[in-house]
Design an enzyme around this catalytic site. Structure first.
Site, short mmCIF file in Angstrom:
data_model
loop_
_atom_site.label_atom_id
_atom_site.label_comp_id
_atom_site.label_asym_id
_atom_site.label_seq_id
_atom_site.Cartn_x
_atom_site.Cartn_y
_atom_site.Cartn_z
N GLY A 43 -29.67 14.14 83.65
CA GLY A 43 -28.56 14.26 82.72
C GLY A 43 -28.01 12.91 82.31
O GLY A 43 -27.84 12.62 81.11
N ASP A 246 -43.61 1.39 83.91
CA ASP A 246 -42.92 2.35 84.78
C ASP A 246 -42.55 3.55 83.93
O ASP A 246 -41.83 3.42 82.94
CB ASP A 246 -41.67 1.69 85.38
CG ASP A 246 -40.90 2.61 86.33
OD1 ASP A 246 -41.34 3.75 86.55
OD2 ASP A 246 -39.85 2.17 86.83
N ASP A 252 -36.96 11.80 79.93
CA ASP A 252 -35.54 11.95 79.59
C ASP A 252 -35.23 11.27 78.27
O ASP A 252 -34.47 11.78 77.44
CB ASP A 252 -34.67 11.38 80.70
CG ASP A 252 -34.92 12.04 82.05
OD1 ASP A 252 -35.22 13.25 82.06
OD2 ASP A 252 -34.82 11.36 83.08
#
Length: 301
Positions: A43, A246, A252
């Site tokens: 989130g 990475d 997200d």
């Protein structure tokens, strides 16, 4: 007129990251790099990613009254996220233990902490935030009943985007609200359950997911891009070729960018193509939130 382009309802974690030459097997110990602590959680990551791109963003989440909680609040505010909906207390801040190998792939174990204390009551208390937001995005690092309450409280005309990670069986009312449901192939397999016969393609999985009720589906395919699908058909979206450092938080960043562009009026395939560029930019730097690009950096890519 909406006050926010995107409201993210979800988790906020401190990411404890160690680089390893290879991930350990059962009963094995391996040496790693020095420990790095970054603000994270699906989130919180989505909120920072959207705000960095220029979206007016708010976060509804819960953190502990501790150093990790302050780290997360500072990161949100520095990115320009409205943190009026971030609640403090009830449990320690959630923590994610992350190992990253030389190829940039990662493995993650999450201790939910305060994320598990974000309740349906908290959603009801934040009804003003829901009503002020053009798009609402959620994930599953918070209790499922909280996500169900978000769906039930969605105002007319507000779009709902769900990344069901970590994946689990979803209620029909949640699936029916998703526009889109964003999954990787692993998440798609778990949510669909019984796989189509043979070796199902992403298109097969998308059709199976649509049959469960979402208004639209996006299947992310890593280096191969993504597939977008609606009842009218499906289309592939190409990936941007970069040297990955990475991959933590890349999904997200993709979800946040997609949700924002949809709220701005873009078609699903157009929004996914932009999101793919955002995700590609994110993997070129270490960490989650610290790796998320600005709109100018995406344009340069």
């Amino acid at each position: 007129m909406y006050d926010y382009d995107l409201l993210v309802v979800g988790s906020a974690n401190a990411d404890l990251v160690i680089g390893v030459e290879r991930r350990p097997g059962a009963g094995e110990t391996v040496l790693g790099s020095d420990l790095a602590v970054h603000p994270g959680g699906k989130g919180a990551n989505q909120a920072v990613a959207a705000a960095r791109l220029g979206a007016r963003t708010a976060l509804l989440a819960r953190v502990g009254d501790d150093g990790n909680g302050r780290l997360l609040l500072d990161s949100q505010q520095a990115a320009g996220v409205d943190t009026a909906g971030v609640l403090v207390g009830g449990a320690p801040t959630g923590v994610a233990l992350i190992t990253v190998d030389p190829s940039g792939d990662n493995s993650i174990v999450v201790s939910p902490g305060a994320n598990g204390k974000l309740t349906p009551e908290d959603v009801r208390a934040a009804e003003g935030l829901l009503g002020a937001s053009r798009v609402v995005s959620a994930q599953l690092e918070i209790p499922l009943e909280t996500v169900v309450e978000v769906v039930r409280r969605l105002p007319e005309g507000t779009r709902f985007v769900l990344n069901p990670s970590p994946p689990r069986e979803l209620p029909a009312e949640v699936l029916a609200a998703c526009d889109p449901l964003i999954v990787n192939e692993h998440e798609a397999r778990i949510i669909v359950g019984d796989e189509p016969a043979g070796s199902p393609s992403p298109e097969d999985r998308a059709r199976a997911l649509l049959a469960l009720g979402p208004r639209s589906v996006v299947v992310t395919l890593g280096a191969e891009g993504a597939l977008v699908a609606t009842a009218e058909g499906s289309a592939r979206v190409s990936a941007v070729k970069v040297d990955a450092v990475d991959t933590t938080g890349a999904g997200d960043a993709f979800t946040a960018a997609l949700a924002w562009r949809l709220g701005a009026g873009a078609e699903l395939a157009e929004a996914a193509a932009y999101a793919a560029r955002v995700g590609a930019a994110a993997v070129t730097r270490a960490g989650a939130q610290v790796s998320f690009p600005t709109a100018e950096e995406v344009a340069a890519l």
